[in-house]
Every structure is written in C-alpha cells, then in structure tokens.
Motif scaffolding. Structure first.
Motif, PDB file in Angstrom:
ATOM      1  N   ALA A   1       0.810  -1.222   0.000  1.00  0.00           N
ATOM      2  CA  ALA A   1       0.000   0.000   0.000  1.00  0.00           C
ATOM      3  C   ALA A   1       0.843   1.271   0.000  1.00  0.00           C
ATOM      4  O   ALA A   1       0.291   2.366  -0.208  1.00  0.00           O
ATOM      5  N   ILE A   2       2.144   1.177   0.215  1.00  0.00           N
ATOM      6  CA  ILE A   2       2.988   2.382   0.337  1.00  0.00           C
ATOM      7  C   ILE A   2       2.873   3.312  -0.878  1.00  0.00           C
ATOM      8  O   ILE A   2       2.718   4.534  -0.719  1.00  0.00           O
ATOM      9  N   PRO A   3       2.930   2.818  -2.121  1.00  0.00           N
ATOM     10  CA  PRO A   3       2.831   3.749  -3.265  1.00  0.00           C
ATOM     11  C   PRO A   3       1.522   4.524  -3.319  1.00  0.00           C
ATOM     12  O   PRO A   3       1.458   5.578  -3.968  1.00  0.00           O
ATOM     13  N   ALA A   4       0.468   4.021  -2.667  1.00  0.00           N
ATOM     14  CA  ALA A   4      -0.829   4.706  -2.718  1.00  0.00           C
ATOM     15  C   ALA A   4      -0.752   6.117  -2.165  1.00  0.00           C
ATOM     16  O   ALA A   4      -1.559   6.981  -2.530  1.00  0.00           O
ATOM     17  N   ALA A   5       0.220   6.381  -1.282  1.00  0.00           N
ATOM     18  CA  ALA A   5       0.377   7.730  -0.724  1.00  0.00           C
ATOM     19  C   ALA A   5       0.780   8.735  -1.793  1.00  0.00           C
ATOM     20  O   ALA A   5       0.614   9.949  -1.596  1.00  0.00           O
ATOM     21  N   SER A   6       1.281   8.264  -2.932  1.00  0.00           N
ATOM     22  CA  SER A   6       1.710   9.156  -4.020  1.00  0.00           C
ATOM     23  C   SER A   6       0.690   9.229  -5.141  1.00  0.00           C
ATOM     24  O   SER A   6       1.012   9.709  -6.245  1.00  0.00           O
ATOM     25  N   MET A   7      -0.528   8.767  -4.902  1.00  0.00           N
ATOM     26  CA  MET A   7      -1.543   8.744  -5.957  1.00  0.00           C
ATOM     27  C   MET A   7      -1.848  10.156  -6.450  1.00  0.00           C
ATOM     28  O   MET A   7      -2.081  11.077  -5.675  1.00  0.00           O
ATOM     29  N   ASP A   8      -1.826  10.323  -7.770  1.00  0.00           N
ATOM     30  CA  ASP A   8      -2.106  11.608  -8.409  1.00  0.00           C
ATOM     31  C   ASP A   8      -3.257  11.390  -9.377  1.00  0.00           C
ATOM     32  O   ASP A   8      -3.123  10.653 -10.355  1.00  0.00           O
TER      33      ASP A   8
ATOM     34  N   GLY B   1      -9.993  -5.621   7.101  1.00  0.00           N
ATOM     35  CA  GLY B   1      -9.429  -6.424   6.014  1.00  0.00           C
ATOM     36  C   GLY B   1      -9.669  -5.779   4.661  1.00  0.00           C
ATOM     37  O   GLY B   1      -8.771  -5.767   3.795  1.00  0.00           O
ATOM     38  N   PHE B   2     -10.865  -5.221   4.466  1.00  0.00           N
ATOM     39  CA  PHE B   2     -11.187  -4.537   3.219  1.00  0.00           C
ATOM     40  C   PHE B   2     -10.268  -3.335   3.001  1.00  0.00           C
ATOM     41  O   PHE B   2      -9.753  -3.113   1.896  1.00  0.00           O
ATOM     42  N   LEU B   3     -10.044  -2.566   4.053  1.00  0.00           N
ATOM     43  CA  LEU B   3      -9.164  -1.392   3.934  1.00  0.00           C
ATOM     44  C   LEU B   3      -7.737  -1.803   3.588  1.00  0.00           C
ATOM     45  O   LEU B   3      -7.050  -1.132   2.805  1.00  0.00           O
ATOM     46  N   LEU B   4      -7.284  -2.910   4.157  1.00  0.00           N
ATOM     47  CA  LEU B   4      -5.941  -3.399   3.833  1.00  0.00           C
ATOM     48  C   LEU B   4      -5.841  -3.829   2.369  1.00  0.00           C
ATOM     49  O   LEU B   4      -4.880  -3.492   1.670  1.00  0.00           O
ATOM     50  N   SER B   5      -6.827  -4.571   1.902  1.00  0.00           N
ATOM     51  CA  SER B   5      -6.769  -5.067   0.523  1.00  0.00           C
ATOM     52  C   SER B   5      -6.931  -3.931  -0.486  1.00  0.00           C
ATOM     53  O   SER B   5      -6.253  -3.905  -1.513  1.00  0.00           O
ATOM     54  N   ILE B   6      -7.818  -2.959  -0.200  1.00  0.00           N
ATOM     55  CA  ILE B   6      -8.012  -1.859  -1.149  1.00  0.00           C
ATOM     56  C   ILE B   6      -6.780  -0.960  -1.155  1.00  0.00           C
ATOM     57  O   ILE B   6      -6.374  -0.446  -2.210  1.00  0.00           O
ATOM     58  N   GLY B   7      -6.154  -0.769   0.015  1.00  0.00           N
ATOM     59  CA  GLY B   7      -4.922   0.025   0.061  1.00  0.00           C
ATOM     60  C   GLY B   7      -3.808  -0.620  -0.734  1.00  0.00           C
ATOM     61  O   GLY B   7      -3.070   0.050  -1.468  1.00  0.00           O
ATOM     62  N   ALA B   8      -3.675  -1.946  -0.608  1.00  0.00           N
ATOM     63  CA  ALA B   8      -2.642  -2.665  -1.360  1.00  0.00           C
ATOM     64  C   ALA B   8      -2.915  -2.614  -2.864  1.00  0.00           C
ATOM     65  O   ALA B   8      -1.997  -2.472  -3.671  1.00  0.00           O
TER      66      ALA B   8
ATOM     67  N   GLY C   1      -1.944   0.755  -4.106  1.00  0.00           N
ATOM     68  CA  GLY C   1      -0.497   0.840  -4.189  1.00  0.00           C
ATOM     69  C   GLY C   1       0.058   0.148  -5.416  1.00  0.00           C
ATOM     70  O   GLY C   1       0.956   0.676  -6.095  1.00  0.00           O
ATOM     71  N   ALA C   2      -0.458  -1.036  -5.719  1.00  0.00           N
ATOM     72  CA  ALA C   2       0.004  -1.767  -6.902  1.00  0.00           C
ATOM     73  C   ALA C   2      -0.317  -0.998  -8.180  1.00  0.00           C
ATOM     74  O   ALA C   2       0.511  -0.940  -9.111  1.00  0.00           O
TER      75      ALA C   2
END
Length: 732
Positions: A388-395, A556-563, A566-567
């Motif tokens: 999920a780390i790359p999601a913080a850079s979503m533009d 669990g939903f928040l974890l999977s959607i964040g990942a 990020g992908a």
C-alpha cells in the motif's frame, strides 16, 4: 430467507421450460431494443455545477459556434519539407475548404491565417468546431471528415486527429477479453467439478445475463450519455459474478447429489442454503454500486447503475434459471470426466470434498493458518501494508492523449503538437467574458492573461454582442499539475483580471473540465469511503448478528483496497509496468479509486459471507470456536478459491486491449480481488478469528430481540426438512 429460496428453487426446477423460455425471451427483447435504438456510449465527462460546465452552457446559449465538440487536425511534414511549401500548403488549404462543407461543422480555422503554423514550419494546426456536443456528433460526420482531408494526404502531408471527438474516438469493444476470460473460467470449472456439464452450466447462465445487461445498457445509451467504461465494468462484473454465483450454488448441489439426494431436492436445498449467501453477497455488491450516486457525479452514477444492473441480472438468473437448467441436466452434473492416466480421480476428489472435507488441501491450509495464527497475521498485514505504500503518491487525473498507445492517431497528434508548438497547445483553456465587451476590453483581457504565470500565449478566439472568448495556451500539458494550478490561479484572481474588461469571466474548455472533474472526484473520495465503511458495518452486523465480525471485515477490506491502490500506482503511475503492459505512465484515472472502493467492497463482502457463514454454522453446531474456524475455512476454501480465480482471470483478460483505461481497470480489479480473497479472507480472517475465538460472536442481549435473523447459513431450513442434511457444501 432460506425457506423462501428453497420454495423458489423447487418451483423453478419443476417449471424449467417456462423459466428458460422467459429468460430467452428477455434476452431476445433486449437485443432487439439495442439494435433498434442505435445507442452508443461516449467518453464525455462532465459535472453539472462546475465552472467549466457553466462555461459550456454559456457558450451553447450565447455563442453556439464554440459550444459544441471540437477536433484538432494536425498536418505534419518531415524535414526538410515545410507545410508552407507550395505543394503541402495547397493540399492543406484544399482540405480546410472541404472540411467546412462537412455536416455538423460550424467553423474551421485556417492554419495559415489563424497563426496555426509551428515555428519550425513542420506542423500546422486546424480546429474543427461542431454545432453538436460530442455524444451527438454522428459517425458519418467523422467519416466525411477523413474524406475531406484527402487533398492534404495526396500532397504528402501526414494528418492526425485529437480533441473531444475525432475519427475512431468511440471505443469499439473487442470480444477477445471475454473469450479469454470464458476459456480460463471453463478450465477452472472443469478442474473444480471434473464434469463437463457442471462446468458449462455457470458459464451459460453468465453469458445470458451479460447479453441482457449489455443490450440494456446500449439501449439506454440512446437517451442518456453513458461513459464507454460503463459497458466494460458491467461486462466484467456481470460475467464474473454470474459465474461465481452459479458456482457457489452448483457446488452445493453437486455435493448434495453425491450424498444421495434426488436432483429436485438437491437443487432446492442448494438454493435455500448456498443461495441465501448468494443473495446477501449480490445485494451487497448492488448496494455498493448504487452508492456511487452519493458523490453526485452523473457519469459515475450511471456507471454504477449499469454495473449494478448487470449484477442484478446475474443474481436473478442464479436464483431462477440455474435451478431450471439443473432440472434439465438432472444427474449429469455429477457425471465425471474419465481420464486414462488416473481413472476415477474426479470421483475420488468429489467424494472426499463432499463426505471427508478434512482431507482436502483447503482444510490443510486452514489448519496451518489456525496453528500459526499470530505469525500468519503479522506477515499478512505487513505484506499488505508494504504493497500500500505507493498509494500515498496517488495523483488523480482523467486520461489524455498522452496516455494512449503510440500507434493511435490521438497520441500521434499529441506528440507532433507538443514537439513543434509546446505541450500547452494540446490543452488550451477558454476564458469567456460574459457580457458585451468592446475591442479595448478584449485586448485588456488578453494582456492580463498573458501576464499570468505559466501562460505561453493568449489571443482572442471569438467575439459577439454577448460574449468574448480568449484562448489561453499554458506552458505545460493538459494533465500537468502546473496547468491545474494555472486554472485555479486565474479563477482565484479573476477580480484583478476582470479590471477594465467590463464583464465577469469564466474559465472553461475541455482541459478545465477534466481538472474540475478530477477535483470533484478527489473531494468525494473520503465521503464515499465513509459511506462504504458504514454500509459494510450495517450489512455484516445484520448478517452475522455480531459487531466484531463487521469490524474485522472492514479492516481487512481497507488493507486489501490500500494494497490494490499501491500496486496500481506503482505499475501505471510510477511506470513499473510500462514495458510489461505496454503503457505510458500517467496519472491515476480520477474515477478509478471510487469505482474500486465500490466494487472491491462488494466482492470482498461476497467472500467474507461465504467463508464466515461456514465458520458460524460449524460454531453453532459444535461450540468449538477455534476448531470451527479450521473446519469452516476448509469447507469453503475450494469453492472460494475457484470463484476468486475465475473473477481474477476475467479481470486480467481485459488487460489484453489497447485502451489504457480498460487496462488499468482490469489490473486494479484483478489485484484487489486476488489479495482480498487469498490474503485477507482465506488467511487473515481465519487467523484473526482463531485468536479472538468465541468472543467474536458476542452481541448484546437486546440485539437478538430487535434485529431479525436472516439465517443466511440455512440452518433452520435444514432442521425443518425431514431428510438428512448433506455433509459438505459451498460456503452456505
């Protein structure tokens, strides 16, 4: 619920000819309506109430010549030739003259008289303005547009197009993704059931449902604007949910047959037990998709409603047509494929699954997760957080020509324009003075706009007694943050810019419209997330009659959607998948996060229901909380795995297209479903439940009194029936 579904299954089984005839008649009617209506989807994204939309409405009213769609025609020659040479210039001028005679064309700019020739004289730009909006520009008009530029091509000039409409702008869906998805689904079903008839039944159901849904969307597109991506999303979900819902019910039916039940009783009981979970799961997806309406964006609302309609049809077919087809099939769904290498292999697997579920691989995995629950939980959560780390850079942004395949005319036009004129010429802004403005006022407005930061050029475009329009060329491309900052800067400083103009100004144009849409979607994202989380809590609390299960499911939903976010960012925005997927790195499509929240939430609830309901049923019978987790997960693992792989494969199949928007949608959905099904629902959920044990099922005393029990496990139904309940099942 289970009792009513049991009766429905028996009715459909006995009246199978009438049920089949009804659905075939619906399909034929939908095809006829779609054919007669001639509806077509489009890629015109607008939001009522935004400044760009007010600008468009103003121009339609007071200056219709600039209120419609637009095509940018790019004429280019290779060095050492120049567009100003006698031959190329004559061909371009002849093409411009013929473009003015094309139906629905309001005006055409001449590159040689309207400052449309690049400094290097390699490229010339012509602007074709239509009297109609993009959705109303006829395909025949665009065909004649291509015919009109023939003189330029004959003079050796390369001609490319971009803009809000252009020849070939409407996406023609390819059948390849559906065929690939269906082929993979058939293989998975053959492995799962080991029976040709059983493997074919869910696919036939799904195809009928998809035909009805897509033809309905096409017919609707004749009266309202529907985004092209709507049909793709509806097709993805209609196909995948249709196969999955049929799979869950059929799996239970096949196990009932192996346990010795008659086909009629087996099909009815399968619908009353596994069918209850299918109903709840389907309604969850439908409500989540309809929830897209809360963001107040018309094209996104219609996209959600189209997808919800596809899932609704898939659900209704699973509840009615499936038991009818099972009536025609009889015991054939349990007739296995003979193999020369291992005779009787499929019969053995089916018998073990139905009568000795503890010997299956799913049961082995479940016992492993329960035994090593703490390290499994830590590693699983850690994996999803890292993804999920790359999601913080979503533009966020809307797709532009820069993200199209290099072979497309839109991308070629974009590159030629950017190289010869500068990237800002691909996304000009329209600044409109609303009121009568004299020549002095127009020049004052032009001078003021030229002085704004990041403006490459500005000049008058059109003036009449009611409005004045100035075209502003940014220094950066249409999807650049700098261009967005320029739009906001002009709007924030409009009082100073208007000084001496004599009329208020508005900033519009397609580039400003895309910026407004992206801003609106970004603002709506947190609101919609709260709506989805709240909906998940209410629905799962009602289903399982406990508060801790919904909380666990939401986390669990928040974890999977964040990942998944990020992908998507890493592959399509950062460019890690540039060579793998043959794409150009660009912004994340602004409507994708909201769409993913709705769809992944709905699908994650599907798998949550199928897994947890089996665990709850076992716990209700045995009272052994930790053992119920292992046994319930083991019983549901095989069918959930097959369903998730089918859905994953169908989403992946849609990446085999040239449209970058469809590629990123297919990739994001596929990753989200895969992570949620295998990492969250079949790993983290049982690990968490094994840690919490019986406390997970706690609810206040008043809860049982005031909240009805939907009995999605079908336990009460099985108790009412005189016959013995089957031993195995598919995630009731």
């Amino acid at each position: 619920m289970s009792t009513y579904l049991f009766r429905l299954g028996k009715w459909a089984f006995r009246r199978r000819r009438w049920v089949l005839g009804f659905w075939l008649a619906v399909a034929v009617t939908a095809i006829v309506l779609a054919t007669v209506s001639g509806g077509q989807t489009n890629d015109s994204f607008t939001i009522p109430g935004t400044e760009s939309q007010r600008t468009t409405d103003l121009l339609e009213q007071k200056l219709p010549a600039l209120g419609g769609a637009q095509t940018q025609v790019v004429f280019a020659v290779k060095s050492p030739a120049k567009v100003t040479d006698q031959g190329p210039r004559a061909g371009i001028e002849a093409a411009v003259a013929q473009l003015r005679t094309v139906p629905q064309v309001a005006s055409v700019s001449d590159p040689f008289t309207d400052q449309g020739v690049a400094p290097d004289q390699q490229v010339a730009l012509g602007w074709v303005q239509y009297t109609a909006q993009p959705a109303d520009v006829e395909d025949s008009t665009l065909d004649k547009l291509e015919d009109a530029v023939a003189p330029a091509k004959q003079a050796g000039v390369q001609v490319e197009y971009s803009g809000s409409v252009y020849p070939g702008w409407r996406i023609t869906p390819s059948e390849l993704p559906e065929l690939i998805g269906l082929a993979i689904a058939l293989i998975i079903l053959l492995i799962t059931f080991g029976a040709v008839v059983a493997a074919g039944v869910p696919i036939v159901n799904a195809i009928i449902g998809v035909v009805i849904a897509l033809m309905g969307v096409t017919a609707l597109a004749s009266v309202v604007d529907i985004a092209s991506a709507s049909t793709t999303v509806a097709l993805m979900l209609g196909l995948s949910c249709g196969i999955d819902y049929g799979l869950f019910i059929l799996f239970r039916h096949r196990n009932n047959l192996i346990a010795g039940m008659t086909p009629e009783e087996s099909a009815s009981l399968a619908l009353g037990t596994a069918g209850s979970s299918v109903v709840f799961a389907g309604l969850t997806v439908i409500i989540a998709l309809c929830g897209l309406a809360v963001v107040g964006i018309p094209f996104l609302t219609l996209m959600g409603l189209c997808a919800a309609a596809a899932v609704s049809v898939a659900l209704l077919i699973a509840l009615t047509l499936l038991p009818a087809i099972l009536g025609f099939a009889g015991p054939k769904v349990a007739k296995f494929i003979d193999t020369r290498l291992r005779p009787g292999h499929h019969e053995e697997v089916a018998r073990i699954t139905a009568t000795e579920p503890a010997r299956t691989f799913g049961a082995t995995w479940a016992r492993f997760v329960v035994r090593f629950r703490i390290p499994v939980l830590v590693l699983g959560v850690g994996l999803l957080l890292v993804l999920a780390i790359p999601a913080a850079s979503m533009d966020l942004g809307l797709p532009s020509a820069a993200s199209q395949p290099e072979s497309s005319t839109q991308r070629k036009a974009y590159d030629l324009t950017a190289e010869s004129f500068g990237p800002g010429f691909n996304g000009p802004l329209l600044v409109v003075a609303d009121g009568p403005v004299d020549q002095s006022g127009v020049q004052t407005l032009v001078n003021a706009l030229r002085q704004q930061p990041d403006v490459a050029a500005a000049g008058p475009l059109a003036v009449n007694n009611e409005v004045a329009v100035v075209r502003v060329i940014p220094t950066t491309g249409p999807n650049s943050d700098t261009t967005a900052d320029l739009v906001h800067h002009i709007r924030d400083n409009r009082a100073a810019i208007e000084n001496g103009v004599g009329a208020p100004i508005l900033v519009g144009g397609s580039t400003a419209s895309n910026i407004d849409v992206s801003t609106k979607l970004s603002d709506a994202l947190p609101v919609f997330l709260l709506v989805v989380v709240g909906l998940a809590f209410v629905l799962l609390t009602f289903a399982f009659r406990t508060i801790l299960v919904p909380i666990k499911s939401i986390l669990g939903f928040l974890l999977s959607i964040g990942a998944a976010f990020g992908a998507e960012v890493a592959m399509f925005q950062w460019g890690w998948g540039e060579d793998i997927f043959d794409i150009t790195p660009t912004e994340t499509i602004s409507f994708l996060p909201i769409l993913m929240l709705a769809i992944i939430f709905g699908l994650s609830s599907d798998y949550e229901v199928f897994v947890v309901s089996r665990i709850k049923e076992d716990y209700t019978t045995s009272g052994d909380a930790r053992g119920a987790v292992a046994r319930g997960t083991g019983l549901s693992a095989r069918v959930v795995t097959a369903a998730a792989l089918i859905m994953f494969s169908i989403f992946v199949a849609f990446m085999f297209t040239d449209d970058p928007t469809i590629k990123v949608i297919g990739f994001s959905f596929a990753v989200g479903v895969f992570l949620d099904a295998f990492v969250v629902r079949l790993t983290l959920v049982p690990a968490t439940m094994a840690i919490v044990r019986a406390k997970l099922w706690y609810h206040p005393q008043w809860f049982a009194k005031y909240v009805p029990d939907p009995d999605i496990e079908g336990k009460r139904l099985e108790e009412r029936l005189a016959g013995p309940a089957p031993t195995g099942g598919a995630g009731h």
